[in-house]
Enzyme design. Structure first.
Site: not given
Length: 356
Positions: A142-144, A186
């Site tokens: 979920h940070h990509c 993010n």
């Protein structure tokens, strides 16, 4: 017209919608041990489920690697080209020595496992809509976002799974992301910043990575947690906000990012949830989605302790024992208020315990 992809070919109907491949596990000269992540966690989850006789190899869906063409549904060509530089991958995976390896080795030993998990999430998206639920034993990067990786996340599998559904599956035009990893999600937030079709709920430790203020603008339901938050307060918040999110916006699919880095003692998460609390949390989310007949796709995301694999397996076993992983498409029988009542009661029980 969408490109042809093997990821959307139907698996044998006898299979459980649990997606996995031995290719998920990252093993390379012990380098993987330089990151706190347990890079063999996914295989351990499967082994626990086999020991408990819930699944067998021929009953799970074999994940396939996402191709460049699949990845380009979300990612920019520029970003994918950047991954051909080992130092870029070293920065994203937070394993500095990777920078000194030839890129063909990095592709095979580091990125291929992550591409296979990404393929698994895309496959699980379609399975969830077909079967009412699906679990990718990996994924949750979920940070990509489309043009930037980070935090061990090289591909935007959550964004990809949702975009694939929007483009290829009739009747799927609204999605809710429930992100309960200890970190702010993010990546998908940046990808869906101005997309009214996607509703994001995110509960995370407000003081840790990534602290992405810009991405926070995409969160419709923001639950910012303090250091050391414990079960009672956490479960009450999750229950209230998951119910609120699903009442506020009626999605065609829920993508549930079920990070186990909320576990007490996690070196990166900074929260203090017990193993039982994690099992209960997953139950709250599945009950909320299944009782409304909304398909739910679960990905496992972060979790940086050796015991997380056992907890994920216990959670899946618990969901099964409660009938929340039925073979049927939508769990109509789950609509009874008594079940919602039971969740409320169990949250009350937690409150009562802490008051005593």
């Amino acid at each position: 017209r969408p490109h042809r992809t093997e990821l959307y070919e139907d698996p044998p109907s006898g299979c459980w919608p649990i997606v996995y491949s031995p290719e998920y596990n990252i093993t390379f000269m012990g380098l993987e041990k330089l990151h706190p992540f347990d890079a063999g966690k996914w295989g351990k989850v499967i082994n626990f489920l086999k020991e408990e006789k819930l699944i067998a190899d021929d009953l799970i869906v074999q994940a396939r690697e996402a191709t460049d063409e699949d990845l380009l549904v979300v990612h920019t060509r520029r970003y994918l080209n950047k991954l051909k530089w080992s130092f870029v991958v070293a920065t994203i995976t937070e394993i500095p020595p990777v920078a000194f390896l030839p890129n063909f080795v990095v592709q095979r030993k580091v990125l291929k496992p992550l591409r296979t998990q990404t393929g698994g999430t895309i496959m699980a998206g379609k399975l969830a809509v077909d079967r009412g639920w699906a679990i990718n034993v990996g994924g949750g990067f979920h940070h990509c976002s489309s043009d930037k990786g980070g935090g061990f996340c090289a591909y935007a599998d959550i964004t990809l799974a949702i975009k694939f559904l929007f483009e290829r599956v009739q009747g799927v035009s609204r999605a809710t992301i429930i992100d309960l990893d200890a970190h702010q999600g993010n990546g998908h937030e940046r990808d869906f910043m101005d997309d009214p079709r996607v509703y994001i709920m995110d509960a995370y430790n407000r003081y840790i990575y990534p602290g992405d203020g810009f991405a926070k603008r995409a969160i419709k339901r923001k639950v910012e947690l303090e250091w050391g938050t414990e079960d009672t307060e956490y479960l009450q918040k999750v229950h209230t906000h998951v119910e609120g999110a699903l009442n506020e916006f009626k999605p065609d699919v829920v993508v549930y990012n079920a990070g186990t880095d909320i576990l007490d003692g996690d070196p990166l998460g900074g929260l203090a949830i017990s193993p039982q609390g994690i099992v209960k949390r997953d139950e709250v989310v599945f009950r909320a989605a299944r009782s409304r007949g909304i398909p739910v796709l679960m990905v496992t995301s972060g979790g940086y302790q050796k015991r997380t694999a056992r907890i994920i397996a216990d959670s899946i076993l618990n969901l099964h024992s409660l009938g929340l992983l039925g073979k049927e498409r939508a769990a109509c029988a789950l609509g009874s208020p008594s079940l919602d009542q039971m969740v409320r009661d169990s949250v009350k029980d937690f409150s009562n315990l802490s008051l005593q």
